[in-house]
Enzyme design. Structure first.
Site, mmCIF file in Angstrom:
data_model
loop_
_atom_site.group_PDB
_atom_site.id
_atom_site.type_symbol
_atom_site.label_atom_id
_atom_site.label_comp_id
_atom_site.label_asym_id
_atom_site.label_seq_id
_atom_site.Cartn_x
_atom_site.Cartn_y
_atom_site.Cartn_z
ATOM 1 N N PHE A 142 -40.057 -71.550 -70.431
ATOM 2 C CA PHE A 142 -40.280 -70.109 -70.244
ATOM 3 C C PHE A 142 -38.974 -69.339 -70.148
ATOM 4 C CE2 PHE A 142 -44.448 -71.222 -67.824
ATOM 5 C CZ PHE A 142 -44.996 -71.647 -69.009
ATOM 6 N N GLU A 145 -43.723 -66.848 -79.039
ATOM 7 C CA GLU A 145 -43.825 -65.739 -78.097
ATOM 8 C C GLU A 145 -44.669 -64.570 -78.610
ATOM 9 O OE1 GLU A 145 -39.560 -65.656 -78.034
ATOM 10 O OE2 GLU A 145 -39.492 -66.154 -75.908
#
Ligand code: MOS
Length: 729
Positions: A244, A691
């Site tokens: 992340f 993403e």
């Protein structure tokens, strides 16, 4: 031998389209799936090491000031304690705004609550944890009553300013306009696997099993942090339980374990607690934003303004790139884009899950919904009308562009009603029901990458790189690329990743991983194929490989005897990067229900349509899109970092208090992949995808909430209290 490819122009021909094995794009199950599902995949902290000491990081219990003294005696006297490491190298910053650099902070200067400053090492973890509570420090505070941790309360620095035409004038002249302010909360980059490292020092080489995303950079960062040469350092990260963004740069536990192992000459393991992960690693900046849109009678954009304020620690360079896709997504001649940065004492702000668009796109897309209403135009229609031919400021063309197709195919699959929209039209018991939509956009990044491919005469192949797989499917797609190019069943391709002894890959970050490393494997396979043409005495065009040899002809054993063919593929993005705007696009459609009394929102269903170039594996690509949509639900409804204004500490530092969507929050997610070829994005014509799924999805939910109950909430996350406060009487 090396195959080298620098991309300076679009690659309109890609061999993947003419190969015979026919595995590329297929929904192959991850080759590491069984190991993960059965718990046999070894993560950093689980690596079996004999005589391993345990280290526990000690973190600062205040947000700004200096540690003037550390009394280690009480701590050292505790059972099992071997050492307290508190030298200045340990205070290497634990977060990483920019991959590739890890400057060491000033000795014992504390810039945020939770910053690690010492490591207690003991025989067992429990002993180390207990002793760490007995480490006494003396603090010299700056004025604790005046900690600048509120971005609104400090004078910001301008980071980005671009202007074209006259936006204020366009706003006054336009028949329709929207001028709205938004806020978005900070987000955590806490992944499933907490940060951990085991370091071993044999007097010559430092070997570290760590959980990191970018080994290609991390090796120099670590060498630098501990004062070794790169060739004395080896980092291994074969499995990474999510990153992340928090594992892009070298991290506190890796540096601490390494320093301790070198000093104590025994292996040392350091694993962060879940709370430490939340407190120490990067956060996504909170933002406040102003959107201004000016449109003609028919909804054609004439003015486009996006201004944002974000924050970071003093001296950090990263500024959440909120405007990234606003630069090119929609037309409009009069433009103003500004990004300001406030210096605050919260942990480092850095790249977290779709930095920029994850919070910039939702506000833009809510403003577009408001404009559609002002113009009495269907929101899908408004977007279709405003897709520019070229970058609205630079004039550069798009490498490829599937927004229109995504909007149309998504609308059709969802059953979007394009009639005139009015809020509060459908009620079922306590619940208002409504629908909303939004566009998706995310810049395409690509990075330099190296991979080695070996074709063995027995019809197997080996792919090697220090590339990481964060759980995204990298192992699997590389087996597919090599299998496709060399005519092998992917089960006969061994993919070896996550070890700095192997050729430098691109690392995993910014959604560039798959396209970059797959391009390097593609280049290596092309070089092997070139050699094979000589063995088979055919031209490249005639070299049809399938099932371990020439199709309908000689096997590799017959062709090669006992000789293996080994090539390194070097891929590098060249001049082409400046010639095109390359981005993934998409569209989201959501149906929600909002409780008329409590303001609780539930997502009933959600459709996403995405165009991101070639699909390398239908299953892993779909998972990426679904994962992004799940994060969209979190960004819309629940995710928020909360800091205590009194002392600047993070209040919700575990997964019970930091709310991410769980199974019951996520409905059936429909994903449509609008496949395309993007010759300018990469030689394999693929773009980034990881993403894209969370770049705007929160707006589809926000817009659906408005359509359901009439509450136009402009502060994310849209919690029940905010819905109730905005609900019309
Ligand atoms: Mo990503 S936030 O670049 O790991």
């Amino acid at each position: 031998m090396t195959g080298q490819f620098t991309q300076d122009a679009p690659e309109t021909e890609c061999l993947l389209d003419s190969m015979r094995q026919d595995v590329i794009g297929k929904p192959l199950v991850r080759i590491d799936a069984l190991a993960k599902a059965t718990g046999t995949a070894t993560y950093a902290a689980e690596y079996p090491v004999k005589d391993c000491l345990e280290g526990v990081l000690v973190t600062a219990p205040f947000a700004r000031g200096r540690i003037t003294g550390i009394d280690i005696d009480t701590c050292l006297a505790c059972d099992g304690v071997v050492a307290v490491i508190d030298n200045e190298k340990l205070i290497a910053r634990c977060a990483q705004g920019t991959a590739g650099e890890a400057p060491v902070q000033e000795v014992r200067k504390v810039a945020y609550w939770g910053q690690p400053f010492a490591l207690v090492v003991a025989e067992t973890f429990e002993q180390a944890r207990d002793a760490s509570k007995h480490l006494k420090i003396t603090i010299q505070d700056d004025d604790l009553s005046d900690i600048p941790c509120d971005p609104q309360a400090v004078e910001p620095e301008n980071q980005q300013y671009s202007s074209q035409g006259d936006l204020p004038h366009a706003m006054t002249e336009a028949p329709h306009s929207v001028d709205a302010k938004f806020t978005t909360a900070g987000h955590a980059s806490a992944a499933m696997e907490p940060h951990a490292a085991i370091a071993q020092w044999d007097g010559q080489t430092l070997t570290v099993h760590a959980s990191l995303q970018m080994l290609n950079y991390n090796i120099s960062e670590l060498a630098d942090a501990v004062g070794l040469e790169e060739n004395q350092v080896r980092i291994v990260s074969r499995f990474v339980g999510g990153g992340f963004g928090s594992k892009l740069g070298i991290s506190a536990e890796t540096v601490a374990a390494s320093l301790a192992a070198m000093q104590l000459k025994r292996p040392v393991r350091v694993a962060m607690s879940r709370q430490q992960v939340f407190q120490c690693v990067m956060r996504r900046s909170e933002t406040s934003q102003r959107m201004r849109l000016a449109a003609g009678k028919d909804g054609t954009l004439q003015g486009f303004g996006h201004e944002a304020l974000v924050s970071n620690l003093p001296d950090e360079q990263f500024a959440e790139p909120v405007l990234q896709s606003s630069e090119f997504l929609y037309a409009g001649d009069n433009r103003l884009l500004t990004l300001d940065l406030a210096r605050v004492h919260r942990m480092t702000a850095g790249s977290v899950r779709a930095p920029g668009e994850a919070v910039g796109m939702p506000t833009l897309e809510v403003a577009m919904d408001m404009l559609a209403e002002a113009c009495s135009i269907d929101p899908v229609e408004l977007r279709l009308k405003n897709i520019p031919d070229r970058h609205p400021m630079k004039g550069t063309p798009f490498s490829s562009h599937k927004l229109a197709e995504c909007l149309q195919q998504g609308a059709e699959a969802f059953g979007w009603d394009s009639g005139l929209r009015k809020p509060r039209q459908r009620r079922e018991g306590e619940w208002w029901i409504g629908t909303g939509m939004a566009s998706a956009a995310r810049v395409h990044n690509i990075a330099k990458a190296k991979a080695r491919v070996t074709l063995n005469p027995d019809g197997t192949a080996l792919v090697e790189s220090d590339m990481t797989d964060l759980g995204t499917g990298t192992y699997t797609i590389l087996g597919q690329i090599a299998g496709e190019m060399l005519g092998l069943d992917p089960s006969n391709v061994l993919v070896d990743l996550g070890d700095t002894r192997l050729p430098r890959g691109p690392g995993s970050g910014g959604s560039w991983g798959a396209a970059s490393i797959a391009s390097a494997v593609y280049v290596a396979c092309k070089a092997i194929r070139e050699k094979l043409t000589k063995y088979a005495n055919v031209t490249e065009g005639e070299l049809n490989l399938k099932d371990g040899g020439v199709e309908g002809g000689a096997s590799f054993a017959q062709l090669l005897g006992d000789k293996e063919l080994r090539e390194e593929g070097h891929y590098e993005p060249g001049d082409i990067e400046d010639d095109y705007v390359a981005a993934g696009f998409g569209a989201y459609f959501a149906e929600v229900r909002v409780n008329a009394f409590t303001g609780e929102t539930r997502v009933n269903r959600m459709t996403g349509a995405f165009g991101f170039g070639r699909v390398l594996n239908e299953r892993t690509a779909r998972s990426q899109c679904q994962g992004g949509m799940v994060w969209s639900i979190g960004a819309a409804l629940t995710e928020a970092l909360h800091f205590d204004p009194r002392d600047g500490h993070l209040v919700n530092c575990d997964l019970a208090e930091y709310h991410v969507p769980v199974n019951r929050d996520v409905p059936e997610l429909e994903v449509i992949m609008v496949e395309e070829r993007d010759p300018a994005a990469s030689p394999i014509q693929a773009k980034g995808i990881g993403e894209l799924g969370m770049c705007g999805g929160a707006a589809a939910i926000a817009n659906a909430i408005y359509n359901a109950c009439g509450a136009r909430v402009r502060d994310f996350p849209i919690t029940p209290d905010r819905v109730v406060a905005c609900m019309p009487d």
